[in-house]
Structures are given as structure tokens and as C-alpha cells.
Design a protein around this motif. Structure first.
Motif, short mmCIF file in Angstrom:
data_model
loop_
_atom_site.label_atom_id
_atom_site.label_comp_id
_atom_site.label_asym_id
_atom_site.label_seq_id
_atom_site.Cartn_x
_atom_site.Cartn_y
_atom_site.Cartn_z
N UNK A 1 0.86 -1.19 -0.05
CA UNK A 1 0.04 0.15 -0.06
C UNK A 1 0.79 1.28 0.09
N UNK A 2 2.18 1.00 0.88
CA UNK A 2 2.81 2.44 0.73
C UNK A 2 3.39 2.61 -0.61
N UNK A 3 3.76 1.57 -1.36
CA UNK A 3 4.59 1.70 -2.57
C UNK A 3 3.41 2.32 -3.50
N UNK A 4 2.16 1.69 -3.38
CA UNK A 4 0.86 2.32 -4.36
C UNK A 4 0.57 3.80 -4.07
N UNK A 5 0.64 4.27 -2.78
CA UNK A 5 0.53 5.62 -2.38
C UNK A 5 1.70 6.43 -3.00
N UNK A 6 3.00 5.75 -2.84
CA UNK A 6 4.16 6.44 -3.25
C UNK A 6 4.09 6.82 -4.99
N UNK A 7 3.57 5.62 -5.66
CA UNK A 7 3.46 5.98 -7.33
C UNK A 7 2.12 6.77 -7.35
N UNK A 8 1.24 6.82 -6.71
CA UNK A 8 -0.05 7.67 -7.03
C UNK A 8 0.73 9.23 -6.77
N UNK A 9 1.29 9.52 -5.58
CA UNK A 9 2.05 10.43 -5.30
C UNK A 9 2.77 11.06 -6.52
#
Length: 977
Positions: free
Chosen positions: A203-211
Motif C-alpha cells: 500500500x505504501x508503494x502504491x501511495x508513493x506511485x500515486x503521489x
């Protein structure tokens, strides 16, 4: 598109540069915010529900957030209560247990205060003012750039948050390395009971990519908003552009209709006429091509006919022309696909035939009878062969000629020996089979005539070789001259063409119809006159069939390249043969120049071959020591013959060969050694048998000396009858002076003249003869010293004693040799090269040695009388009678001495010798009177001594030649003190 230009799909930022302001509960601000790793962490921190309370990266991108903080690990672990430690670089990471203690200042370091920098501040203040002034005038570059890029700093700051890997131009997820960097597999590993942590990491990786996606989208929207006015302006002008294109399309359609009408009315007829002209020209080309094919078809039969008459150059020219036509005009003709290879094989066959023909010619030319007056055999044939070989770059024909020269030189010597041996009846060829053994049975006159015949044959042989090589050399030079003239003509032609191109301003018009260029139709008429000339040149060749007389077909009979190949220039060979130099010579100027040098070297090689064969002939005769046994006259005759041959070959070939000269020098050295050893042995025998008595001088030796006085250092010719009537003389008269000599010296003078005459007859041995003569003179000096001064003659000859007469005679003989040394030196100096003048110092050393020897003999004579005076005067007593017995004995011995040497030595030398003897006498008398205490006091003893001295003086002056001798007898008395 109906929207206003001022509207923007992206909200404009306010004064605080925030797109969206999100209401946040104040209580959330006081909660601790978990820190996030920069890019794709492998091990996430915090639990899963804490990820949702992070600030919004889209709404808070222009506001300070936790992502703007930059905190390192040592600062995070530091104790906040110890504020002092944060400023201490050395102790801030040492932990809580560290005790801060005061550091005692060092006694070796001075205390630095502000006053220590006062001098430096004063020195630097002026520079600082200048620096500040320059900064104000020229602002730094980074400030200027920041001013220009101020509007882009914000977006750039945002984009810096995106990892660099996404900005690479070759970014592609299908690359395994790129994929693993963006999506590490550690986030998806569910093994080991780490499901919750892996889910949180994903989830953290997905948030970073979305960011990262939000940052990029915001920047794209911002850029679009900046260019929105131009975008909407382009949409508004689209309708106007469509109307303009519609009008343009209608105008183009009308223009095409008008052009089609003009083409139908004005162009179709003319194009049809031009098309027919092209068709006619193509038919003419095909007809001429067929005629050319018929001509090429007859090439092989024509080459066979030329080869049957040895016309190699014509056959090669025909083959070269045919090959060029096949490559240019008949390229791709299926029926001639094998003709090129056949012609190549035929050309190789011609090469072999020419080499074999040249070998046959060389053999015939070099082995024809030497009595034939013709210098060059079949000159036209030779010129044709050389041109053919040059055309084919077969430059090894000179090697063939060189091999034939070696064989011919061997055969010349062999044939001469056979002819000479066959004339000698004493030689039985059945018993002595080998030709070399038969040759060794010849005596010197027969062998000398044979060598003379060989040298004459070699001279004729070299003259023929030179004449033949001159023809070859002239052919090479004519080809070289033609190449240079052709190059000059090409340069002139290029200059004229360049000038013509610059002056003519021709409009190249061409028409396009159905995609075909038809400009050739306009230029055919212009090319026709030039082509007619070139065609007539090739048709004039005797090896080609005549073309048709059709004026239309003549332009196509040949090309410029093939016709230029047949252009020739007339040249004349020195022998009187006119030749045609073809332009199709494949040799460059450097190759032709090298070939010309090789021809000259071949002539030098011919001379070397003759000399080498002559050397082998000499060495084969010298195996049994034949040459070393020759007497002086025979060797001189042989030497002159060889020197004459060397000079003749040098005049013919232009270079002196060294092999025969070296062999002559070697034999001359052997001759000199034998010559010297014989005479040295002879002189040694004469000295060992010499009794050192005065010898009579035969008339022939007096004539010999007289000839030297006339400046001729040579042995005089023997006169029959006249010499026998003349009686020998007692002394030898040299330039008015009489020399009483022994027989050995007379023979030594003759030997010296033999050395000098040998130098005149064999100039090459001058230096060796000088060395040997110096050795001979030194030997005579040393040996005579051993025999006379050293009393060696007592044992060698059996003399009872060495008398004063022997000594005086030896001295006079040495003086005679010393008299002739300057004459001998001048004789050798006139025949030595200037570089070897240093060898003349040997004569200076010899002269000094002889003078020293003469002085030793004089000293010996004085020493004999000195010992006599010492013996007699030591017993002298001053008493009656007068004269005393002592003085009578002294006068008697002085008289004997005078009688012994007066007839041998000149009067001047006799006087000088008796002065020295008298000085010795006075010294001994003075010593004895001092011993007896007799002084010049006028007493009785003084009177007795005076009477004895007067008796001595009277007797001495009564001797012949000593009357005017100043004896100065007053020196016997000591001076009164």
C-alpha cells in the motif's frame, strides 16, 4: 472551445501557492507524523493504519510538510537536553554516557587573539573593497540564473521528488532491472508470516506511485494553463484556415485544367517527334553495337595471326582494346561472357612466349662469335620484345639477361683455354683430362698470352652488352618521356576545359514525359563530329575491321576511352629504329626510373662478372704458387696488363670493379713480401760476410750513382762492352764527394733503387714498399751497429779486432745512406696520395737513427784515444830527455789514427774528430800536471813540459789536413788563484 480564454481547467494558486486548502483538525497537527522513506523502501516502518493519516501530497505540495524535513540519523539519536553537544562535532554522537570534561590548553600552542589578525585585515581590506565593487558591477552568474528561472523553481522542486529513474529517456518496464527497481519483489514476499507488513509495504508503494503521478499531472496542468491563450487562439482560427484551403483547392483545379489544354494543343506533337528521334538513335546504336560485336568476334583469329609473325606488341594492344570494349560498350552481352577470360589466358600465354623469346634472343646475342662486328643483334626484334615486356610489367627480363651474361663469361674463359691448350703440343690432353690442370702446365709466356686473349674477349663482350643495354635503356626513357608529355597534355586539356566551363553559360533544358529524360536527343548532334574523329582513328588500325561508311552509324563505333588508348607517338632509338610508344603503358614514372637504374646496375654487374671470372682464373693458376714465383719483370708485366684491363672496363661501364683490383692488390702484397724477404735475406747474408774493408767501386755502380744525381731513380740499362773496359775505382764519387765504402753498401744502394723502381712499375704497392724499405734501412743500421760497434763481426766473420779503420769505414757508409734518404723520400712523396703523407715520417726517424749511429762511432773513436791518453799520461814524469817517451808514444798513436781515417773521412770530419781527441788529451795532461804539482812558473819542470807539448803540437800539425788546427794548448795550465 466556447469557454473563455481566461478560464483554466486547473485552479490558480493564491498568494500562498496552494491549489487546494484542506480543512484539517487542529488536534491532528499535534500528533506525531510518521516518517516515510524516500523511494521504495524494502522494509516499511509503522503499522498499516498509520499510513492513512499522512498529509495529502497533492493539496499540500506547496506547503511545508514532513517531507521537507531533512534529519540525519545522528541528529535523531542525539539527546535534545544536551544542546551544547549539538554544536560539538566530535562529541555529538558519543552517547549519553559521555562526560564532558574541560580540555587543558597546550603549553606549546600560543593563545590566539584578535590582535594576531590585525595585520592581515589591514592588508586584505583594500582587496575586499575592490572585490565588493566588482560584485556590484557584475552580479554573479548564479544570481542571474535564479532571476531568470524563478518562475520554474516551484515546479522543479516538485519534480525533484520524483525519482530520476522515471525521467530517463530509455525508461521501460519490460527491462528487468528497471522493473525490479520500481517494483521490488521484497514487497510481495508473503513467506515467513509477514503478511501484514507486506500488505502495508504494497500500500505504501502504491501511495508513493500515486503521489508521483499527481506531481506530474499537476505540473502538466500548470504548463497547459500557462499556454492556454495560444491553444484557444489556434482553435478559433481553424475555421478561417479551412476556408483558405477550400479557395486554394479551387485555384489549383483551374490551373490543372489550363495546363492540360496547353499540353494537348502545344506539346503532344513535339513530344511525339522527339520520341521518334530517340527511337531512331536507339536503332543506330543497336546496329553499331552489332558491328562492334562482329569486330570483337574476329579478335582471337587476328591475335593468332600476329603471334605467328612475333608481333607481340600488336597482339597485346588488340587484346587490351578488346577487353576495354567488352567492359565498357559490350558489357553484359551473353554471347561474350567467356571471351574476357579467354583473352586473359591468351595474354598470359603471350607473356610466357615473350619471356622465352627474350631468353632465346639473349642467348643468341651473347654467344655469337666475338669477331662479329655487329654490336646489336636484330635491333628491331629487341625493341619489340622490350616494349611488349614493359607493357605487361614483366620487369624480370633483366634478371634473365644477367644469368645469360654469367654463363657467357664462363664459356669465354673455357673456350679461350681450350684454344690455347690445343696449340701447345707438349700437353697431352689424353693424359691430363681436366682443363684446369692443362692450363697449369703452361709456362708464363704462354699463360700470359692466354690471359691477354681472355681480357680482349671480355672487352668485346662488355662492349656488346653495353650496346644492347643502351637500346633497352633508350626504350625505357622513350616510354618515360611519353608518359611525362601525356601528363602535360592532360593538364593543359583540363585547364582549357575548366576555362571553357567558366565562360560558357549553357541552359540545360530537358523535358519530362512519362517519366523519361530526353535531353540526349539534343546532344547527339553535338557529339557526332568528335565521335567521327575517334572512330576513324580506331578504324585506321591494321588489326581492326573497317566500319561502315554510314555517317549515322559512325558515332557509335567506338568510345573516347577506347580510341584514346590507340593514340601513339613516334620516337627514335639511338640505333636508328623508329618506334611507336603506346599510351597504354601500365608503368609509373618511379617504376620506369627504377628500371633505368637497374639497367645501369646490370652494366656494372657485367663488369663485375668479367672481373670475378678473371679472378677465379688467376686463383686457379696461383694454386701451385705460380704467381708468387714470378720475377720482378714478369710480375710487373702481369700487373700492367691487369691494370689496363681494369681501366678499359671502367671506361666501358663507367664504374671501377674492385674484385680484380683486390686480387691484383693481394698478389702485389704477396709479391712485395717475397720481394722484401729476398732482399732482406740477401742483405743479411752480405752483412754477415762483410769484413768491413774498403772495396773497389765497379763502373756500373758509379753509373748507378750518377743516374741518381741526374734525378732518375731507376736501374740503368746494361751497356755491352763499354762497362768491361772501365776499371773499378777506389772510392765512390757522389756529387763531388768521395765515399770509401764496403761492398755491402754498394749492393744496398742497388736494392734501394729496385724498391723505388718497383713503386714506379706497381703504384698500388707504394705504401707497402715504403714500409718495407724503411724496415730494410732500419735493419742495415741496427745490424751494422751490432757487427761494428758491438764487435759482432769478431764472432761472425772472425775478425781479430775492430780497428779504427773499420769504425771510420762504417761511419762513411752510413753517411752515404743518409745522403740518399731525402732523395728516396721525395721519390715516395711524389707517388703517395696526400692522405698518406704521414707515412713519410719513417724517413725522419731513420735519418735520426743514422745520425745517432754516426755520432756513436765518432764517440767510439774519441773513447779509444781517451783510454790511450789515460794509460800513457798516468805514467808521465817531468824529466829528461825531451821529448819524453810518453809523448813519443802519444804522437805515434795519433799518427796511426790519422793514417787510418784520413783517407776514409772528409777533411772537415777529420779535423772535428782530432779537435775532440785533442780536448781529451788536454784534459788528461792537465789532470796529470795537477797531480805532479807542475805549474806554469817558468821553472825547469815547466820548461820540460813546454818542450813535450811543443813536440806534440808540432807532430799533430804536421799531419795532413791538420796544419791549421787550433789546439790552444795553454788550457793545460791551471789558472793562478
Amino acid at each position: 472551445m466556447a469557454s473563455s480564454h481566461s478560464s483554466s481547467p486547473v485552479p490558480q494558486g493564491s498568494s500562498n501557492d496552494v491549489f487546494f486548502k484542506k480543512e484539517v483538525d487542529p488536534s491532528k497537527h499535534i500528533q506525531p507524523v510518521p516518517s516515510l522513506p524516500d523511494v521504495c523502501p524494502k522494509e516499511p516502518t509503522g503499522d498499516s493504519h498509520s499510513l492513512y493519516v499522512a498529509p495529502s501530497l497533492v493539496t499540500d505540495q506547496h506547503r511545508w510538510t514532513v517531507y521537507h524535513s531533512k534529519v540525519n540519523l545522528p541528529a535523531a539519536l542525539n539527546d535534545p537536553r544536551l544542546a551544547k553537544r549539538e554544536s560539538d562535532f566530535f562529541t555529538k554522537t558519543w552517547g549519553l554516557d559521555f562526560v564532558d570534561t574541560e580540555v587543558i590548553p597546550s603549553f606549546y600552542l600560543p593563545q590566539i587573539s584578535k590582535e594576531h589578525f590585525t595585520v592581515y585585515q589591514q592588508e586584505i581590506s583594500q582587496r575586499e573593497k575592490i572585490h565588493e565593487r566588482c560584485k556590484n558591477i557584475c552580479p554573479p552568474k548564479d544570481t542571474f540564473e535564479r532571476t531568470l528561472l524563478h518562475t520554474h523553481d516551484k515546479s522543479r522542486t516538485d519534480l525533484e521528488q520524483v525519482p530520476k529513474i522515471f525521467m530517463k529517456p530509455d525508461f521501460a518496464l519490460d527491462d528487468s532491472l528497471t522493473f525490479n527497481s520500481v517494483l521490488p519483489w521484497s514487497h510481495f514476499n508473503t513467506a515467513g508470516g509477514k503478511g501484514n507488513r507486506d500488505a502495508a509495504s504494497s500500500k505504501l508503494l502504491q501511495e508513493k506511485l500515486s503521489h508521483y503521478l499527481d506531481i506530474v499531472e499537476v505540473n502538466i496542468a500548470h504548463q497547459i494553463s500557462l499556454r492556454s491563450e495560444a491553444f484557444f487562439h489556434a482553435m478559433t482560427s481553424q475555421h478561417e484556415l479551412q476556408d483558405y484551403l477550400k479557395k486554394t483547392s479551387q485555384a489549383v483545379k483551374m490551373l490543372r485544367d489550363k495546363i492540360a489544354q496547353i499540353d494537348k494543343v502545344m506539346c503532344e506533337g513535339s513530344l511525339h517527334i522527339l520520341r521518334l528521334a530517340l527511337t531512331r538513335n536507339n536503332c543506330v546504336k543497336v546496329y553499331n553495337k552489332l558491328k562492334l560485336m562482329a569486330t570483337v568476334h574476329q579478335t582471337q583469329p587476328t591475335v593468332q595471326v600476329l603471334l605467328s609473325t612475333s608481333e607481340f606488341v600488336g597482339a597485346l594492344d588488340l587484346i587490351a582494346t578488346t577487353q576495354e570494349v567488352l567492359q565498357q560498350e559490350l558489357q553484359g552481352i551473353h554471347s561474350f561472357r567467356h571471351l574476357g577470360s579467354q583473352l586473359c589466358e591468351l595474354e598470359k600465354l603471350i607473356d610466357k612466349m615473350m619471356i622465352a623469346e627474350f631468353s632465346t634472343y639473349s642467348h643468341s646475342d651473347l654467344n655469337r662469335p666475338l669477331e662479329d662486328d655487329c654490336q646489336v643483334l636484330e635491333e628491331e626484334r629487341l625493341v619489340s620484345l622490350v616494349f611488349g615486356l614493359l607493357k605487361q610489367r614483366k620487369l624480370n627480363f633483366l634478371e634473365i639477361y644477367g644469368e645469360k651474361m654469367i654463363i657467357t663469361a664462363k664459356n669465354i674463359i673455357k673456350q679461350c683455354v681450350i684454344n690455347k691448350v690445343s696449340q701447345i703440343e707438349e700437353i697431352d690432353t689424353d693424359v691430363v683430362v681436366k682443363l684446369a690442370d692443362q692450363m697449369r702446365m703452361l709456362n708464363f709466356p704462354q699463360w700470359f698470352e692466354l690471359l691477354k686473349d681472355i681480357f680482349s674477349k671480355f672487352t668485346i663482350f662488355l662492349q656488346r652488352v653495353k650496346a644492347t643495354l643502351n637500346i633497352i635503356h633508350s626504350v625505357v626513357l622513350s616510354v618515360l618521356d611519353k608518359n611525362q608529355r601525356t601528363r602535360e597534355l592532360e593538364e593543359i586539356s583540363q585547364q582549357k576545359n575548366a576555362a571553357k566551363d567558366n565562360t560558357l553559360d549553357t541552359e540545360v533544358a530537358y523535358l519530362i514525359h512519362e517519366g523519361m529524360f530526353i535531353s540526349d536527343a539534343f546532344t547527339e548532334g553535338e557529339l557526332t563530329p568528335v565521335a567521327v574523329d575517334t572512330t576513324s582513328q580506331r578504324n585506321a588500325s591494321p588489326n581492326s575491321e573497317p566500319c561502315s561508311s554510314d555517317s549515322v552509324s559512325e558515332p557509335e563505333c567506338t568510345t573516347d576511352s577506347s580510341s584514346s588508348k590507340e593514340q601513339t607517338a613516334s620516337s627514335a632509338i639511338p640505333g636508328g629504329v623508329d618506334i611507336l610508344v603506346s599510351e597504354d603503358m601500365r608503368l609509373t614514372d618511379s617504376e620506369l626510373g627504377k628500371l633505368a637504374n637497374n639497367i645501369q646496375e646490370l652494366l656494372y654487374s657485367a663488369s663485375d662478372i668479367c672481373h670475378d671470372r678473371a679472378v677465379k682464373f688467376l686463383m686457379s693458376r696461383a694454386k701451385d704458387g705460380f704467381l708468387e714465383k714470378l720475377n720482378s719483370m714478369e710480375f710487373i708485366t702481369l700487373s700492367r696488363l691487369m691494370e689496363t684491363f681494369i681501366i678499359d672496363t671502367e671506361q666501358i661501364c663507367g664504374r671501377k670493379s674492385m674484385s680484380l683490383l683486390g686480387a691484383l692488390q693481394s698478389q702485389a702484397n704477396k709479391f712485395v713480401n717475397r720481394f722484401h724477404e729476398e732482399r732482406k735475406t740477401k742483405l743479411s747474408l752480405l752483412l754477415d760476410n762483410e769484413r768491413w774493408k774498403q772495396a773497389d767501386v765497379p763502373a756500373e755502380f758509379q753509373d748507378l750513382v750518377d743516374s741518381i744525381s741526374d734525378g732518375k731513380i731507376a736501374l740503368p740499362e746494361k751497356k755491352s762492352g763499354a762497362t768491361e773496359e772501365r776499371k773499378p775505382a777506389e772510392v765512390l764519387i757522389v756529387e763531388g764527394q768521395q765515399y770509401a765504402v764496403v761492398g755491402t753498401v754498394l749492393l744496398l744502394i742497388r736494392i734501394i733503387l729496385e724498391y723505388c723502381q718497383c713503386v714506379d712499375n706497381i703504384p698500388s704497392v707504394t705504401t707497402d714498399m715504403l714500409t718495407r724499405l724503411s724496415d730494410l734501412l732500419k735493419y742495415f743500421n741496427s745490424r751494422s751497429c751490432q757487427l761494428v760497434l758491438g764487435a759482432g763481426a769478431l764472432q761472425v766473420v772472425g775478425l781479430k779486432t775492430i780497428t779504427t779503420k773499420n769504425l771510420a769505414l762504417s761511419s762513411r757508409c752510413l753517411q752515404l745512406i743518409v745522403h740518399y734518404i731525402p732523395v728516396i723520400r721525395a721519390h715516395f712523396e711524389a707517388r703517395l696520395p696526400p692522405k698518406q703523407y704521414s707515412m713519410l715520417r719513417h724517413f725522419d726517424h731513420i735519418t735520426k737513427d743514422y745520425h745517432d749511429h754516426i755520432a756513436e762511432i765518432s764517440a767510439k773513436l774519441v773513447a779509444i784515444m781517451d783510454s790511450l791518453f789515460d794509460k800513457l799520461l798516468s805514467k808521465y814524469e817531468v824529466k829528461a830527455p825531451v821529448p819524453s817517451a810518453c809523448f813519443r808514444n802519444i804522437c805515434k798513436q795519433m799518427t796511426k789514427m790519422h793514417e787510418a781515417i784520413f783517407d776514409l773521412l772528409p777533411e772537415e770530419q777529420t779535423q772535428m774528430l782530432f779537435l775532440r781527441i785533442n780536448a781529451s788529451y788536454k784534459l788528461h795532461l792537465k789532470k796529470q800536471l795537477s797531480h805532479l804539482n807542475v805549474i806554469n812558473d817558468g821553472g825547469p819542470q815547466n820548461g820540460l813540459v813546454t818542450a813535450d807539448v811543443a813536440f806534440y803540437t808540432g807532430n799533430l800539425q804536421a799531419l795532413k789536413g791538420l796544419k791549421d788546427l787550433d789546439l790552444n794548448m795553454a788550457e793545460i795550465w791551471e789558472q793562478k788563484r
